[in-house]
Motif scaffolding. Structure first.
Motif, PDB file in Angstrom:
ATOM      1  N   CYS A   6       0.833  -1.205   0.000  1.00 24.75           N
ATOM      2  CA  CYS A   6       0.000   0.000   0.000  1.00 24.75           C
ATOM      3  C   CYS A   6       0.871   1.260   0.000  1.00 24.75           C
ATOM      4  O   CYS A   6       1.685   1.458   0.912  1.00 24.75           O
ATOM      5  N   GLU A   7       0.679   2.110  -1.004  1.00 23.23           N
ATOM      6  CA  GLU A   7       1.456   3.353  -1.107  1.00 23.23           C
ATOM      7  C   GLU A   7       0.638   4.371  -1.902  1.00 23.23           C
ATOM      8  O   GLU A   7       0.050   4.036  -2.930  1.00 23.23           O
ATOM      9  N   ARG A   8       0.627   5.619  -1.438  1.00 19.80           N
ATOM     10  CA  ARG A   8      -0.168   6.635  -2.134  1.00 19.80           C
ATOM     11  C   ARG A   8       0.642   7.451  -3.136  1.00 19.80           C
ATOM     12  O   ARG A   8       0.056   8.110  -4.003  1.00 19.80           O
ATOM     13  N   ASP A   9       1.964   7.434  -3.062  1.00 25.00           N
ATOM     14  CA  ASP A   9       2.804   8.250  -3.932  1.00 25.00           C
ATOM     15  C   ASP A   9       3.087   7.498  -5.236  1.00 25.00           C
ATOM     16  O   ASP A   9       3.835   6.518  -5.244  1.00 25.00           O
ATOM     17  N   PRO A  10       2.538   7.948  -6.370  1.00 25.44           N
ATOM     18  CA  PRO A  10       2.721   7.224  -7.633  1.00 25.44           C
ATOM     19  C   PRO A  10       4.162   7.237  -8.133  1.00 25.44           C
ATOM     20  O   PRO A  10       4.602   6.281  -8.786  1.00 25.44           O
ATOM     21  N   VAL A  11       4.897   8.306  -7.841  1.00 24.73           N
ATOM     22  CA  VAL A  11       6.291   8.399  -8.286  1.00 24.73           C
ATOM     23  C   VAL A  11       7.142   7.343  -7.581  1.00 24.73           C
ATOM     24  O   VAL A  11       7.929   6.619  -8.208  1.00 24.73           O
ATOM     25  N   CYS A  12       6.979   7.233  -6.273  1.00 29.67           N
ATOM     26  CA  CYS A  12       7.722   6.228  -5.510  1.00 29.67           C
ATOM     27  C   CYS A  12       7.327   4.819  -5.944  1.00 29.67           C
ATOM     28  O   CYS A  12       8.180   3.926  -6.049  1.00 29.67           O
ATOM     29  N   LEU A  13       6.044   4.620  -6.209  1.00 36.13           N
ATOM     30  CA  LEU A  13       5.576   3.297  -6.616  1.00 36.13           C
ATOM     31  C   LEU A  13       6.175   2.856  -7.945  1.00 36.13           C
ATOM     32  O   LEU A  13       6.433   1.663  -8.146  1.00 36.13           O
ATOM     33  N   GLU A  14       6.400   3.794  -8.843  1.00 36.47           N
ATOM     34  CA  GLU A  14       7.010   3.435 -10.126  1.00 36.47           C
ATOM     35  C   GLU A  14       8.420   2.884  -9.919  1.00 36.47           C
ATOM     36  O   GLU A  14       8.828   1.935 -10.593  1.00 36.47           O
ATOM     37  N   VAL A  15       9.151   3.476  -8.990  1.00 37.19           N
ATOM     38  CA  VAL A  15      10.493   2.964  -8.675  1.00 37.19           C
ATOM     39  C   VAL A  15      10.371   1.564  -8.077  1.00 37.19           C
ATOM     40  O   VAL A  15      11.089   0.642  -8.472  1.00 37.19           O
ATOM     41  N   ALA A  16       9.465   1.409  -7.134  1.00 33.81           N
ATOM     42  CA  ALA A  16       9.279   0.102  -6.486  1.00 33.81           C
ATOM     43  C   ALA A  16       8.920  -0.971  -7.514  1.00 33.81           C
ATOM     44  O   ALA A  16       9.504  -2.059  -7.516  1.00 33.81           O
ATOM     45  N   LYS A  17       7.972  -0.670  -8.386  1.00 31.56           N
ATOM     46  CA  LYS A  17       7.528  -1.655  -9.375  1.00 31.56           C
ATOM     47  C   LYS A  17       8.647  -2.024 -10.350  1.00 31.56           C
ATOM     48  O   LYS A  17       8.742  -3.176 -10.781  1.00 31.56           O
ATOM     49  N   LYS A  18       9.480  -1.044 -10.669  1.00 32.31           N
ATOM     50  CA  LYS A  18      10.619  -1.334 -11.546  1.00 32.31           C
ATOM     51  C   LYS A  18      11.531  -2.387 -10.931  1.00 32.31           C
ATOM     52  O   LYS A  18      11.979  -3.325 -11.611  1.00 32.31           O
ATOM     53  N   TYR A  19      11.749  -2.278  -9.631  1.00 29.91           N
ATOM     54  CA  TYR A  19      12.641  -3.239  -8.967  1.00 29.91           C
ATOM     55  C   TYR A  19      11.945  -4.564  -8.680  1.00 29.91           C
ATOM     56  O   TYR A  19      12.594  -5.611  -8.656  1.00 29.91           O
ATOM     57  N   VAL A  67       0.007  -4.442  -5.733  1.00 27.80           N
ATOM     58  CA  VAL A  67       0.206  -3.024  -5.442  1.00 27.80           C
ATOM     59  C   VAL A  67      -1.150  -2.327  -5.328  1.00 27.80           C
ATOM     60  O   VAL A  67      -2.003  -2.446  -6.211  1.00 27.80           O
ATOM     61  N   LYS A  68      -1.331  -1.598  -4.234  1.00 31.58           N
ATOM     62  CA  LYS A  68      -2.559  -0.828  -4.024  1.00 31.58           C
ATOM     63  C   LYS A  68      -2.177   0.634  -3.824  1.00 31.58           C
ATOM     64  O   LYS A  68      -1.700   1.024  -2.767  1.00 31.58           O
ATOM     65  N   GLN A  69      -2.367   1.418  -4.893  1.00 24.77           N
ATOM     66  CA  GLN A  69      -2.047   2.838  -4.817  1.00 24.77           C
ATOM     67  C   GLN A  69      -3.230   3.609  -4.247  1.00 24.77           C
ATOM     68  O   GLN A  69      -4.374   3.403  -4.657  1.00 24.77           O
ATOM     69  N   GLY A  70      -2.950   4.481  -3.292  1.00 22.33           N
ATOM     70  CA  GLY A  70      -4.005   5.273  -2.664  1.00 22.33           C
ATOM     71  C   GLY A  70      -3.864   5.239  -1.162  1.00 22.33           C
ATOM     72  O   GLY A  70      -2.819   4.855  -0.624  1.00 22.33           O
ATOM     73  N   LEU A  71      -4.908   5.635  -0.468  1.00 22.03           N
ATOM     74  CA  LEU A  71      -4.875   5.684   0.989  1.00 22.03           C
ATOM     75  C   LEU A  71      -4.915   4.271   1.550  1.00 22.03           C
ATOM     76  O   LEU A  71      -5.797   3.473   1.222  1.00 22.03           O
ATOM     77  N   ALA A  72      -3.963   3.963   2.422  1.00 19.99           N
ATOM     78  CA  ALA A  72      -3.843   2.608   2.962  1.00 19.99           C
ATOM     79  C   ALA A  72      -5.069   2.211   3.768  1.00 19.99           C
ATOM     80  O   ALA A  72      -5.523   1.058   3.702  1.00 19.99           O
ATOM     81  N   ALA A  73      -5.621   3.138   4.540  1.00 21.20           N
ATOM     82  CA  ALA A  73      -6.785   2.810   5.369  1.00 21.20           C
ATOM     83  C   ALA A  73      -7.956   2.354   4.505  1.00 21.20           C
ATOM     84  O   ALA A  73      -8.690   1.423   4.868  1.00 21.20           O
ATOM     85  N   VAL A  74      -8.127   2.987   3.351  1.00 29.56           N
ATOM     86  CA  VAL A  74      -9.205   2.614   2.432  1.00 29.56           C
ATOM     87  C   VAL A  74      -8.967   1.210   1.899  1.00 29.56           C
ATOM     88  O   VAL A  74      -9.882   0.377   1.843  1.00 29.56           O
ATOM     89  N   ALA A  75      -7.715   0.923   1.520  1.00 30.86           N
ATOM     90  CA  ALA A  75      -7.375  -0.405   0.991  1.00 30.86           C
ATOM     91  C   ALA A  75      -7.586  -1.490   2.044  1.00 30.86           C
ATOM     92  O   ALA A  75      -8.142  -2.560   1.748  1.00 30.86           O
TER      93      ALA A  75
END
Length: 277
Positions: free
Chosen positions: A146-159, A171-179
């Motif tokens: 769970c992560e709301r920052d799309p820029v950081c998530l792109e780095v994570a997904k690359k690795y 991967v669940k992008q957005g507010l963690a509490a909602v997820a």
């Protein structure tokens, strides 16, 4: 690397930021020659910390100096792919948010000891800790990230892709509490083995309550930053984040639904084991 076995060593010469603490009286100085000068004239007793509470019998615990921390990092088995992610993250804004290699190694070991197959991470940033966990999960394992920052998530997904573990990561992008609430509503309560939280500090209590529903009895929830740069121990520090973590720690201390161990690694982690009802 095969079978999730970590075998490459952390390079001893790799630079790493460490707190320069020159006294057990909590004197903290910037990383400068002044700190080293103070250390050179300090007594050997300054290498340890002793509780002010005499009922603990003057038990001495080690003080982590920059030199000792470099030694600890030199004894972390860090896979090449994690080293590359760490080095890329070090060039980014807020790179101090990344967990340290010794923390990630502990998280991965906890997952292995637990025999975990289903995990959750709240607050992925660029993916260092989640990648460390995914690497040791079995092929049929799953990590909800769970992560709301799309820029950081792109780095994570690359690795994740480079490491060959993308099939294990949801991967669940957005507010963690909602997820997390959505996962509970989908009937996933009690189906996860392990969770790690390194996210918005003022949300810790809510995250913990939601994860306590999702994690099975005997499973683990690990909360990061519980020492908050040492501020939690100073009653004169009353900013909202410090107060929030301090209150969370106090509440957790009294929570009979879990057994706990606060570990002074990184910025402090509390390992919580959900007690079977």
């Amino acid at each position: 690397m095969s079978g999730g076995v970590i075998h490459s060593l952390f390079p001893p010469a790799t630079p790493f930021t460490a707190v320069r603490s020159c006294s057990r009286r909590r004197l903290v100085l910037p990383a400068s020659s002044a700190c080293w000068s103070l250390r050179s004239v300090a007594s050997k007793s300054e290498a340890v910390t002793i509780s002010t509470d005499q009922s603990y019998g003057n038990k001495q615990v080690i003080t982590i100096t920059p030199l000792l921390y470099d030694y600890i990092l030199a004894n972390v088995r860090e896979p090449q792919i994690l080293r590359e992610l760490r080095e890329e993250t070090a060039t980014m804004r807020n790179s101090q948010m990344q967990v340290s290699p010794d923390q990630a190694q502990l998280l991965a070991m906890l997952v292995q000891i637990l025999g975990a197959k289903r995990c959750i991470e709240v607050g992925v940033y660029t993916g260092y800790s989640s990648l460390a966990v995914a690497l040791v999960l079995p092929e049929n394992g799953c990590l909800v990230a769970c992560e709301r920052d799309p820029v950081c998530l792109e780095v994570a997904k690359k690795y994740y892709e480079r490491a060959g573990v993308m099939h294990k990561v949801d991967v669940k992008q957005g507010l963690a509490a909602v997820a997390l609430k959505s996962m509970i509503n989908n009937g996933e309560s009690g189906s996860y083995d392990f969770a790690f939280v390194d996210a918005e500090k003022k949300m810790y209590q809510e995250y913990f309550e939601l994860l306590l529903q999702l994690v099975r009895g005997g499973g683990l929830i690990v909360m990061d930053n519980v020492l908050w740069h040492g501020k939690v121990a100073d009653p004169l520090v009353t900013d909202p984040k410090t107060v929030s973590i301090r209150n969370f720690n106090r509440t957790l201390m009294e929570d009979e639904r879990v057994s706990i161990s606060m570990v002074p690694i990184g910025d402090g982690m509390t390992i919580c084991r959900k007690i079977c009802s």
